[in-house]
Design a protein around this motif. Structure first.
Motif, PDB file in Angstrom:
ATOM      1  N   LYS A  81       0.829  -1.210   0.000  1.00 39.81           N
ATOM      2  CA  LYS A  81       0.000   0.000   0.000  1.00 39.81           C
ATOM      3  C   LYS A  81       0.866   1.264   0.000  1.00 39.81           C
ATOM      4  CE  LYS A  81      -4.012   0.078   0.335  1.00 39.81           C
ATOM      5  NZ  LYS A  81      -5.063   0.064  -0.723  1.00 39.81           N
ATOM      6  N   MET A  82       2.032   1.199   0.602  1.00 36.90           N
ATOM      7  CA  MET A  82       2.905   2.370   0.688  1.00 36.90           C
ATOM      8  C   MET A  82       3.640   2.645  -0.619  1.00 36.90           C
ATOM      9  SD  MET A  82       4.467   1.660   4.516  1.00 36.90           S
ATOM     10  CE  MET A  82       5.564   3.079   4.473  1.00 36.90           C
ATOM     11  N   ASN A  83       3.739   1.616  -1.460  1.00 37.65           N
ATOM     12  CA  ASN A  83       4.489   1.744  -2.710  1.00 37.65           C
ATOM     13  C   ASN A  83       3.571   2.264  -3.817  1.00 37.65           C
ATOM     14  OD1 ASN A  83       6.033   1.451  -5.039  1.00 37.65           O
ATOM     15  ND2 ASN A  83       6.993  -0.449  -4.319  1.00 37.65           N
ATOM     16  N   ASN A  84       3.717   3.515  -4.186  1.00 35.27           N
ATOM     17  CA  ASN A  84       2.862   4.122  -5.212  1.00 35.27           C
ATOM     18  C   ASN A  84       3.227   3.675  -6.622  1.00 35.27           C
ATOM     19  OD1 ASN A  84       1.402   5.647  -3.296  1.00 35.27           O
ATOM     20  ND2 ASN A  84       2.999   7.217  -3.277  1.00 35.27           N
ATOM     21  N   ASN A  85       4.360   2.981  -6.772  1.00 34.84           N
ATOM     22  CA  ASN A  85       4.785   2.542  -8.102  1.00 34.84           C
ATOM     23  C   ASN A  85       4.111   1.238  -8.535  1.00 34.84           C
ATOM     24  OD1 ASN A  85       6.608   4.710  -8.440  1.00 34.84           O
ATOM     25  ND2 ASN A  85       8.139   3.636  -7.196  1.00 34.84           N
ATOM     26  N   ILE A  86       3.461   0.554  -7.580  1.00 38.13           N
ATOM     27  CA  ILE A  86       2.770  -0.689  -7.912  1.00 38.13           C
ATOM     28  C   ILE A  86       1.366  -0.362  -8.414  1.00 38.13           C
ATOM     29  CG2 ILE A  86       1.900  -2.883  -7.038  1.00 38.13           C
ATOM     30  CD1 ILE A  86       4.078  -2.813  -4.922  1.00 38.13           C
ATOM     31  N   GLU A  87       1.020  -0.902  -9.575  1.00 40.14           N
ATOM     32  CA  GLU A  87      -0.320  -0.679 -10.120  1.00 40.14           C
ATOM     33  C   GLU A  87      -1.334  -1.505  -9.333  1.00 40.14           C
ATOM     34  OE1 GLU A  87      -2.872  -1.093 -14.288  1.00 40.14           O
ATOM     35  OE2 GLU A  87      -0.795  -1.813 -14.177  1.00 40.14           O
ATOM     36  N   LYS A  88      -2.277  -0.833  -8.726  1.00 37.75           N
ATOM     37  CA  LYS A  88      -3.289  -1.493  -7.896  1.00 37.75           C
ATOM     38  C   LYS A  88      -4.615  -1.493  -8.659  1.00 37.75           C
ATOM     39  CE  LYS A  88      -0.809   0.108  -3.810  1.00 37.75           C
ATOM     40  NZ  LYS A  88       0.284   0.710  -4.585  1.00 37.75           N
ATOM     41  N   LYS A  89      -4.920  -2.623  -9.269  1.00 33.73           N
ATOM     42  CA  LYS A  89      -6.077  -2.711 -10.147  1.00 33.73           C
ATOM     43  C   LYS A  89      -7.389  -2.812  -9.370  1.00 33.73           C
ATOM     44  CE  LYS A  89      -3.181  -4.858 -13.641  1.00 33.73           C
ATOM     45  NZ  LYS A  89      -2.902  -6.045 -14.466  1.00 33.73           N
ATOM     46  N   TYR A  90      -7.285  -3.165  -8.087  1.00 34.54           N
ATOM     47  CA  TYR A  90      -8.470  -3.215  -7.222  1.00 34.54           C
ATOM     48  C   TYR A  90      -8.043  -2.805  -5.826  1.00 34.54           C
ATOM     49  CZ  TYR A  90     -11.613  -5.247  -3.795  1.00 34.54           C
ATOM     50  OH  TYR A  90     -12.424  -5.431  -2.706  1.00 34.54           O
ATOM     51  N   GLN A  91      -8.829  -1.932  -5.190  1.00 36.98           N
ATOM     52  CA  GLN A  91      -8.518  -1.507  -3.831  1.00 36.98           C
ATOM     53  C   GLN A  91      -9.787  -1.516  -2.981  1.00 36.98           C
ATOM     54  OE1 GLN A  91      -5.332   1.472  -3.073  1.00 36.98           O
ATOM     55  NE2 GLN A  91      -5.692   2.116  -5.187  1.00 36.98           N
ATOM     56  N   PHE A  92      -9.779  -2.355  -1.971  1.00 38.96           N
ATOM     57  CA  PHE A  92     -10.890  -2.365  -1.017  1.00 38.96           C
ATOM     58  C   PHE A  92     -10.660  -1.295   0.041  1.00 38.96           C
ATOM     59  CE2 PHE A  92     -12.861  -3.761   2.962  1.00 38.96           C
ATOM     60  CZ  PHE A  92     -14.165  -3.982   2.552  1.00 38.96           C
ATOM     61  N   PHE A  93      -9.413  -1.186   0.509  1.00 38.72           N
ATOM     62  CA  PHE A  93      -9.036  -0.174   1.494  1.00 38.72           C
ATOM     63  C   PHE A  93      -8.338   0.996   0.801  1.00 38.72           C
ATOM     64  CE2 PHE A  93      -8.665  -4.198   4.000  1.00 38.72           C
ATOM     65  CZ  PHE A  93      -9.649  -3.937   4.933  1.00 38.72           C
ATOM     66  N   SER A  94      -8.577   2.200   1.310  1.00 43.46           N
ATOM     67  CA  SER A  94      -7.749   3.327   0.888  1.00 43.46           C
ATOM     68  C   SER A  94      -6.356   3.123   1.466  1.00 43.46           C
ATOM     69  CB  SER A  94      -8.340   4.646   1.403  1.00 43.46           C
ATOM     70  OG  SER A  94      -8.276   4.696   2.824  1.00 43.46           O
ATOM     71  N   LYS A  95      -5.399   3.922   1.026  1.00 45.83           N
ATOM     72  CA  LYS A  95      -4.023   3.739   1.459  1.00 45.83           C
ATOM     73  C   LYS A  95      -3.889   3.844   2.974  1.00 45.83           C
ATOM     74  CE  LYS A  95       0.661   5.514   0.737  1.00 45.83           C
ATOM     75  NZ  LYS A  95       1.514   6.465  -0.022  1.00 45.83           N
ATOM     76  N   LYS A  96      -4.413   4.915   3.557  1.00 44.68           N
ATOM     77  CA  LYS A  96      -4.272   5.134   4.999  1.00 44.68           C
ATOM     78  C   LYS A  96      -5.019   4.080   5.809  1.00 44.68           C
ATOM     79  CE  LYS A  96      -3.454  10.143   4.858  1.00 44.68           C
ATOM     80  NZ  LYS A  96      -3.943  11.469   5.290  1.00 44.68           N
ATOM     81  N   VAL A  97      -6.252   3.792   5.402  1.00 48.50           N
ATOM     82  CA  VAL A  97      -7.054   2.804   6.128  1.00 48.50           C
ATOM     83  C   VAL A  97      -6.430   1.424   6.019  1.00 48.50           C
ATOM     84  CG1 VAL A  97      -9.284   1.638   6.230  1.00 48.50           C
ATOM     85  CG2 VAL A  97      -9.185   4.115   5.877  1.00 48.50           C
TER      86      VAL A  97
END
Length: 506
Positions: free
Chosen positions: A429-445
């Motif tokens: 979650k901390m790595n912004n360079n990884i393409e996240k095609k699906y996210q259930f949680f926001s980064k902080k949560v």
């Protein structure tokens, strides 16, 4: 890793759809026996522990797996591929080896299948009296178990299509078993004037944490049960590691995980309550002969006896009916064997297919025409059978005690990898360079929730390691719990170091 081109060049590679993936996910996470065991151990108080375990671990962990499975759905190595991309291949292999060890060690007690065979034939366990060709009982049952293991390994090597078909049939049985327990529970509940066989008595907040079982009436045993609740809700990473064989994984995996989480939690709570509708704890489980290994027999006999009396039978005929229904149920339950290939398939696939070329011998990594590393699985089966037979030859009738000890080795080995996976998710979650095609949680949560989950996992591991040393006669258990993850973790570390050195030389 050298790839067998038959898989990559096969444009018609079989892909699982939503129902097939849900079937595998549920069968790797949920077991009706675990829900019934929770009632046996803590009564209605088990629901409290399920809720805590779900909040601290199951829900955040499941969706973390869904996110990483979707992001790396093009990778074939499951958790190894995720971890090697995020925290490095050395720690990825150590984690994967410890995770794989649970399926390897857990499969060593191969003679246990004879208990099921005996119940199917006689309605009770008399496997301790079996002897073939003048051999001892333990050698006889171990040989039967070895043949059984090799048969299912042969089926597993046929690939994911066969595994999925068998899993779907097993899921039908799973649905039947749960519906039978739940429907019968409610029928008895209304038949008895809406009275629970096990009444819930409120005596303060302790009522939510202490059940009728006197073995769980202190803080240490309660914490131990919470660890157990966390453990039985694990396993989502197994099905998540099959993301590369799922049709449209970015949409299918999240929906399947959400469905699985909801069904597992609902079924667990409903089965616990349903047990309380029919089973009065002291009447059925208060007998000193009842333990964690045989409580299901007393449970089944009680359910079937109640069903017989509801059909108008007297006590004697109801008892006879209960025995014969138990035999029939054992035969129906045998259909659940169809999920055995799944327990062989996903650990081996994730261990072998994600590793880079040269890390393991080529014969082990070679894929057969079904796209599966069959040689590696045959090697695993040979190890399990050979180890079991050697133990029998060396220790004779004490072999069963050795097998029971191996179960302790699985305990910690199953939880440690979840900690690594959760830690990897936080970095994911901390790595912004990884393409996240699906996210259930926001980064902080996602970071916050899974940090709490990681703390819960660390607590579970530490407590599991400490608890045996606080009990009389628990030293051997404690040593074995440490030996399992250390032994296989060292193997993974050595293989990774050897591979890295060879790459530097090249």
């Amino acid at each position: 890793m050298e790839k067998n081109k038959s898989l990559d060049e096969n444009a018609k590679q079989y892909k699982m759809k939503f129902f097939g993936f849900v079937s595998m996910a549920i069968l790797t996470v949920y077991s009706i026996t675990n829900s019934e065991q929770m009632y046996y151990q803590e009564g209605y108080a088990a629901i409290t522990y399920v809720i805590i375990a779900a909040i601290l671990f199951f829900i955040p962990y499941s969706f973390a797996v869904a996110e990483m499975g979707s992001a790396y759905s093009h990778k074939k190595g499951g958790i190894y591929s995720w971890l090697s991309e995020i925290i490095g291949e050395k720690y990825a292999l150590v984690t994967t080896m410890i995770w794989f060890s649970t399926s390897l060690i857990g499969g060593l007690s191969i003679s246990a299948i004879c208990i099921q065979f005996s119940t199917m034939i006689y309605g009770k366990d008399i496997s301790e009296t079996w002897h073939l060709f003048g051999m001892s009982n333990i050698l006889t049952t171990t040989l039967i178990g070895a043949i059984w293991v090799l048969f299912w390994i042969f089926i597993t090597t046929k690939g994911i299509k066969y595994v999925e078909v068998l899993t779907k049939i097993a899921l039908m049985l799973f649905i039947y078993g749960n519906l039978f327990i739940i429907i019968l529970s409610f029928i008895v509940f209304f038949y008895n004037g809406m009275h629970f066989a096990q009444p819930f008595v409120w005596h303060g907040i302790k009522s939510l944490f202490e059940g009728p079982n006197p073995s769980y009436d202190n803080v240490f045993s309660a914490l131990g049960f919470l660890v157990f609740a966390i453990m039985i809700l694990g396993g989502m990473e197994a099905s998540g590691g099959l993301a590369d064989q799922v049709h449209n994984p970015h949409k299918t995996i999240p929906k399947a995980v959400f469905t699985t989480v909801a069904l597992v939690l609902i079924l667990t709570v409903v089965v616990i309550i349903g047990n309380g509708m029919i089973i009065n704890w002291n009447d059925v489980y208060g007998n000193s002969n009842v333990n964690l290994y045989n409580f299901t027999v007393y449970l089944a006999l009680k359910y079937n006896y109640v069903l017989g009396t509801m059909l108008g039978m007297n006590a004697v005929n109801a008892a006879i009916f209960a025995k014969w229904y138990l035999i029939i149920s054992a035969w129906i339950g045998a259909i659940a064997f169809l999920q055995i290939p799944l327990s062989y398939y996903y650990p081996m696939k994730q261990l072998i297919e994600g590793l880079p070329e040269g890390m393991l011998p080529k014969k082990m990594t070679k894929l057969n025409k079904h796209g599966f590393p069959a040689n590696a699985l045959w090697l695993e089966g040979a190890f399990m059978c050979a180890f079991a037979l050697i133990v029998v030859i060396l220790f004779g009738n004490n072999a069963n005690e050795i097998y029971n000890y191996t179960a302790f080795m699985v305990t910690v080995s199953s939880v440690i990898p979840w900690g690594f996976i959760t830690f990897a998710y936080i970095k994911f979650k901390m790595n912004n360079n990884i393409e996240k095609k699906y996210q259930f949680f926001s980064k902080k949560v996602g970071i916050l929730v899974n940090s709490i989950s990681l703390i819960a996992i660390i607590f579970a591991v530490v407590f599991s390691l400490i608890q045996p040393w606080t009990q009389q006669g628990g030293v051997e258990q404690g040593i074995l719990m440490l030996f399992g993850p250390i032994f296989f973790g060292v193997i993974g570390f050595v293989i990774a170091r050897r591979y890295q050195k060879s790459m530097k030389v090249k």
